[in-house]
Design a protein around this motif. Structure first.
Motif, PDB file in Angstrom:
ATOM      1  N   PHE A 162       0.896  -1.036   0.041  1.00 20.15           N
ATOM      2  CA  PHE A 162       0.152   0.168  -0.099  1.00 20.15           C
ATOM      3  C   PHE A 162       0.837   1.229   0.057  1.00 20.15           C
ATOM      4  O   PHE A 162       1.918   1.281   0.981  1.00 20.15           O
ATOM      5  CB  PHE A 162      -1.040   0.011   1.417  1.00 20.15           C
ATOM      6  CG  PHE A 162      -1.949   1.027   1.259  1.00 20.15           C
ATOM      7  CD1 PHE A 162      -3.078   1.084   0.475  1.00 20.15           C
ATOM      8  CD2 PHE A 162      -1.567   2.510   1.852  1.00 20.15           C
ATOM      9  CE1 PHE A 162      -3.966   2.300   0.358  1.00 20.15           C
ATOM     10  CE2 PHE A 162      -2.508   3.352   1.695  1.00 20.15           C
ATOM     11  CZ  PHE A 162      -3.639   3.220   0.923  1.00 20.15           C
ATOM     12  N   ARG A 163       0.485   2.181  -0.932  1.00 14.56           N
ATOM     13  CA  ARG A 163       1.331   3.079  -0.947  1.00 14.56           C
ATOM     14  C   ARG A 163       0.336   4.407  -0.573  1.00 14.56           C
ATOM     15  O   ARG A 163      -0.841   4.413  -0.870  1.00 14.56           O
ATOM     16  CB  ARG A 163       1.811   3.742  -2.409  1.00 14.56           C
ATOM     17  CG  ARG A 163       2.834   2.875  -2.929  1.00 14.56           C
ATOM     18  CD  ARG A 163       3.535   3.212  -4.239  1.00 14.56           C
ATOM     19  NE  ARG A 163       4.466   2.219  -4.800  1.00 14.56           N
ATOM     20  CZ  ARG A 163       3.849   1.226  -5.519  1.00 14.56           C
ATOM     21  NH1 ARG A 163       2.809   1.111  -5.992  1.00 14.56           N
ATOM     22  NH2 ARG A 163       4.985   0.522  -6.090  1.00 14.56           N
ATOM     23  N   ALA A 164       0.717   5.356   0.291  1.00 13.64           N
ATOM     24  CA  ALA A 164      -0.170   6.569   0.654  1.00 13.64           C
ATOM     25  C   ALA A 164      -0.955   6.907  -0.495  1.00 13.64           C
ATOM     26  O   ALA A 164      -0.249   7.196  -1.598  1.00 13.64           O
ATOM     27  CB  ALA A 164       0.614   7.526   1.314  1.00 13.64           C
ATOM     28  N   LYS A 165      -2.253   7.309  -0.492  1.00 14.20           N
ATOM     29  CA  LYS A 165      -3.080   7.550  -1.538  1.00 14.20           C
ATOM     30  C   LYS A 165      -3.214   9.075  -1.705  1.00 14.20           C
ATOM     31  O   LYS A 165      -3.693   9.760  -0.741  1.00 14.20           O
ATOM     32  CB  LYS A 165      -4.381   6.776  -1.458  1.00 14.20           C
ATOM     33  CG  LYS A 165      -5.243   6.877  -2.474  1.00 14.20           C
ATOM     34  CD  LYS A 165      -6.754   6.226  -2.333  1.00 14.20           C
ATOM     35  CE  LYS A 165      -7.655   6.570  -3.422  1.00 14.20           C
ATOM     36  NZ  LYS A 165      -8.222   7.931  -3.307  1.00 14.20           N
ATOM     37  N   ARG A 166      -2.959   9.443  -2.785  1.00 17.52           N
ATOM     38  CA  ARG A 166      -3.373  11.046  -3.243  1.00 17.52           C
ATOM     39  C   ARG A 166      -4.683  11.029  -3.333  1.00 17.52           C
ATOM     40  O   ARG A 166      -5.294   9.997  -4.086  1.00 17.52           O
ATOM     41  CB  ARG A 166      -2.595  11.660  -4.270  1.00 17.52           C
ATOM     42  CG  ARG A 166      -1.123  11.736  -3.850  1.00 17.52           C
ATOM     43  CD  ARG A 166      -0.250  12.470  -5.074  1.00 17.52           C
ATOM     44  NE  ARG A 166       0.187  11.127  -5.970  1.00 17.52           N
ATOM     45  CZ  ARG A 166      -0.185  11.381  -7.458  1.00 17.52           C
ATOM     46  NH1 ARG A 166      -0.861  12.402  -7.788  1.00 17.52           N
ATOM     47  NH2 ARG A 166       0.058  10.340  -8.252  1.00 17.52           N
ATOM     48  N   SER A 167      -5.384  11.915  -3.006  1.00 26.13           N
ATOM     49  CA  SER A 167      -6.909  12.129  -3.321  1.00 26.13           C
ATOM     50  C   SER A 167      -7.108  12.244  -4.751  1.00 26.13           C
ATOM     51  O   SER A 167      -6.253  12.563  -5.613  1.00 26.13           O
ATOM     52  CB  SER A 167      -7.529  13.244  -2.685  1.00 26.13           C
ATOM     53  OG  SER A 167      -7.110  14.298  -3.116  1.00 26.13           O
ATOM     54  N   GLY A 168      -8.154  11.455  -5.260  1.00 21.42           N
ATOM     55  CA  GLY A 168      -8.522  11.503  -6.587  1.00 21.42           C
ATOM     56  C   GLY A 168      -7.538  10.332  -7.524  1.00 21.42           C
ATOM     57  O   GLY A 168      -7.872  10.138  -8.783  1.00 21.42           O
ATOM     58  N   VAL A 169      -6.714   9.601  -6.549  1.00 23.71           N
ATOM     59  CA  VAL A 169      -6.038   8.649  -7.382  1.00 23.71           C
ATOM     60  C   VAL A 169      -6.469   7.133  -6.848  1.00 23.71           C
ATOM     61  O   VAL A 169      -6.602   7.051  -5.604  1.00 23.71           O
ATOM     62  CB  VAL A 169      -4.483   8.840  -7.270  1.00 23.71           C
ATOM     63  CG1 VAL A 169      -3.567   7.966  -7.948  1.00 23.71           C
ATOM     64  CG2 VAL A 169      -4.054   9.978  -7.835  1.00 23.71           C
ATOM     65  N   LYS A 170      -6.851   6.417  -7.725  1.00 21.56           N
ATOM     66  CA  LYS A 170      -7.276   5.048  -7.183  1.00 21.56           C
ATOM     67  C   LYS A 170      -6.090   4.260  -6.809  1.00 21.56           C
ATOM     68  O   LYS A 170      -5.234   4.380  -7.370  1.00 21.56           O
ATOM     69  CB  LYS A 170      -8.065   4.354  -8.316  1.00 21.56           C
ATOM     70  CG  LYS A 170      -7.371   4.140  -9.628  1.00 21.56           C
ATOM     71  CD  LYS A 170      -8.534   3.618 -10.665  1.00 21.56           C
ATOM     72  CE  LYS A 170      -7.458   3.116 -11.723  1.00 21.56           C
ATOM     73  NZ  LYS A 170      -8.539   2.304 -12.800  1.00 21.56           N
ATOM     74  N   PRO A 171      -6.593   3.570  -5.570  1.00 16.21           N
ATOM     75  CA  PRO A 171      -5.398   2.740  -5.260  1.00 16.21           C
ATOM     76  C   PRO A 171      -4.916   1.640  -6.125  1.00 16.21           C
ATOM     77  O   PRO A 171      -5.732   0.936  -6.866  1.00 16.21           O
ATOM     78  CB  PRO A 171      -5.936   1.965  -3.884  1.00 16.21           C
ATOM     79  CG  PRO A 171      -7.341   2.726  -3.836  1.00 16.21           C
ATOM     80  CD  PRO A 171      -7.982   3.267  -4.866  1.00 16.21           C
ATOM     81  N   SER A 172      -3.586   1.087  -6.126  1.00 10.60           N
ATOM     82  CA  SER A 172      -3.335   0.131  -6.927  1.00 10.60           C
ATOM     83  C   SER A 172      -3.803  -1.219  -6.557  1.00 10.60           C
ATOM     84  O   SER A 172      -4.157  -1.412  -5.448  1.00 10.60           O
ATOM     85  CB  SER A 172      -1.590   0.268  -6.854  1.00 10.60           C
ATOM     86  OG  SER A 172      -1.087  -1.203  -7.074  1.00 10.60           O
ATOM     87  N   THR A 173      -3.796  -2.051  -7.619  1.00  9.97           N
ATOM     88  CA  THR A 173      -4.173  -3.361  -7.371  1.00  9.97           C
ATOM     89  C   THR A 173      -3.468  -4.271  -6.193  1.00  9.97           C
ATOM     90  O   THR A 173      -3.637  -5.221  -5.538  1.00  9.97           O
ATOM     91  CB  THR A 173      -4.442  -4.409  -8.479  1.00  9.97           C
ATOM     92  OG1 THR A 173      -3.281  -4.027  -9.263  1.00  9.97           O
ATOM     93  CG2 THR A 173      -5.539  -4.028  -9.180  1.00  9.97           C
ATOM     94  N   HIS A 174      -2.051  -3.400  -6.011  1.00 11.64           N
ATOM     95  CA  HIS A 174      -1.185  -3.945  -5.078  1.00 11.64           C
ATOM     96  C   HIS A 174      -1.770  -3.821  -3.685  1.00 11.64           C
ATOM     97  O   HIS A 174      -1.542  -4.646  -2.709  1.00 11.64           O
ATOM     98  CB  HIS A 174       0.290  -3.509  -5.171  1.00 11.64           C
ATOM     99  CG  HIS A 174       1.064  -4.069  -6.440  1.00 11.64           C
ATOM    100  ND1 HIS A 174       1.651  -5.116  -6.352  1.00 11.64           N
ATOM    101  CD2 HIS A 174       1.045  -3.499  -7.617  1.00 11.64           C
ATOM    102  CE1 HIS A 174       2.256  -5.511  -7.754  1.00 11.64           C
ATOM    103  NE2 HIS A 174       1.860  -4.330  -8.279  1.00 11.64           N
ATOM    104  N   SER A 175      -2.411  -2.827  -3.503  1.00 12.29           N
ATOM    105  CA  SER A 175      -3.047  -2.596  -2.150  1.00 12.29           C
ATOM    106  C   SER A 175      -4.067  -3.507  -1.796  1.00 12.29           C
ATOM    107  O   SER A 175      -4.252  -3.576  -0.558  1.00 12.29           O
ATOM    108  CB  SER A 175      -3.847  -1.142  -2.617  1.00 12.29           C
ATOM    109  OG  SER A 175      -3.138  -0.338  -2.897  1.00 12.29           O
ATOM    110  N   TRP A 176      -4.570  -4.312  -2.478  1.00 13.33           N
ATOM    111  CA  TRP A 176      -5.321  -5.681  -2.031  1.00 13.33           C
ATOM    112  C   TRP A 176      -4.595  -6.847  -2.009  1.00 13.33           C
ATOM    113  O   TRP A 176      -5.324  -7.863  -1.800  1.00 13.33           O
ATOM    114  CB  TRP A 176      -6.682  -5.617  -3.261  1.00 13.33           C
ATOM    115  CG  TRP A 176      -7.859  -4.856  -3.113  1.00 13.33           C
ATOM    116  CD1 TRP A 176      -8.893  -4.917  -2.324  1.00 13.33           C
ATOM    117  CD2 TRP A 176      -8.025  -3.568  -3.961  1.00 13.33           C
ATOM    118  NE1 TRP A 176      -9.616  -3.855  -2.432  1.00 13.33           N
ATOM    119  CE2 TRP A 176      -9.094  -3.002  -3.661  1.00 13.33           C
ATOM    120  CE3 TRP A 176      -7.182  -2.825  -4.613  1.00 13.33           C
ATOM    121  CZ2 TRP A 176      -9.713  -1.931  -3.819  1.00 13.33           C
ATOM    122  CZ3 TRP A 176      -7.667  -1.807  -5.286  1.00 13.33           C
ATOM    123  CH2 TRP A 176      -9.291  -1.235  -4.951  1.00 13.33           C
TER     124      TRP A 176
END
Ligand SMILES: [Zn+2]
Length: 230
Positions: A162-176
């Motif tokens: 999980f990389r810190a998420k900037r608003s408006g940027v969807k999370p990477s599939t690595h986050s799941w």
């Protein structure tokens, strides 16, 4: 993974889907691909990502061990329904609640160690992935060994992350924990890379999407993810 389109006055997602992807009915998938909760709330000047129509189609891969793992979901909503609503775990600072990892992510032991791409003096003996996909990743690596493709797996670039998420940027599939990067040193984003086609065939046969099929700068040949349309 897709080209960028700037929303103009008079645009609707249906019109864009028809004009760019050849099918107005892909509007909902397009909204979902962009992590947009409401297809009607797009501002003029807002950038959206346009994947290929192929990227928005659901996976048709068979399940070799029925019920051992879920069918690859499609789109942002599909991924959240299947693997968990990560948005509930992302704080206002963009960081992830540790309970996300504790409740979803497990370590799957690998049948052979893979040198770490960022420090090849060390190796990964396991990968961190979503608990629902641990049997699938076990199957991936079982098949890699069975097909004699071990030498095609040169370095490990990461699984769950999980990389810190900037608003408006969807999370990477690595986050799941539903994606894996292999051989990143020779498969940088935007390049054709040198991924062994037998590895690509193996992953795709199990329902993964290969980032090497994406267009333009989003092309990501090191990346395999277990979902379409995202
Ligand atoms: Zn990746």
């Amino acid at each position: 993974m897709a080209k960028t389109y700037i929303f103009a006055a008079g645009d609707t997602l249906s019109r864009i889907a028809k004009a760019q992807l050849g099918d107005a009915k892909l509007a909902a998938s397009l909204a979902d691909f962009n992590g947009l909760p409401d297809a009607n709330q797009i501002m003029v000047g807002q950038a959206i990502q346009l994947p290929s129509a192929r990227d928005l189609k659901p996976s048709t891969a068979p399940l070799p061990r029925a019920a051992a793992w879920p069918v690859a979901p499609s789109g942002f909503q599909g991924v959240r329904d299947c693997f968990g609503d990560i948005l509930q775990f992302i704080g206002a600072d963009g960081n992830i609640d540790p309970r996300w990892e504790a409740s979803r992510i497990v370590r799957q032991v690998l049948p052979f160690a893979i040198p770490l791409a960022w420090d090849t003096s060390k190796s990964a003996s396991g990968i961190r992935c979503h608990k629902l996909l641990a049997p699938l990743f076990e199957e991936v690596f079982r098949q890699i060994v069975a097909r004699g493709l071990q030498s095609a797996v040169k370095t490990y670039g990461g699984g769950y992350q999980f990389r810190a998420k900037r608003s408006g940027v969807k999370p990477s599939t690595h986050s799941w924990g539903i994606a894996i990067d292999l051989n990143p040193n020779t498969n940088a984003m935007g390049t054709a890379g040198d991924m062994d086609p037998r590895l690509v065939e193996l992953f795709e046969g199990l329902g993964f999407v290969w980032g090497g099929r994406w267009a333009g700068r989003g092309k990501d040949p090191m990346h395999f993810q277990y979902c379409t349309g995202y």
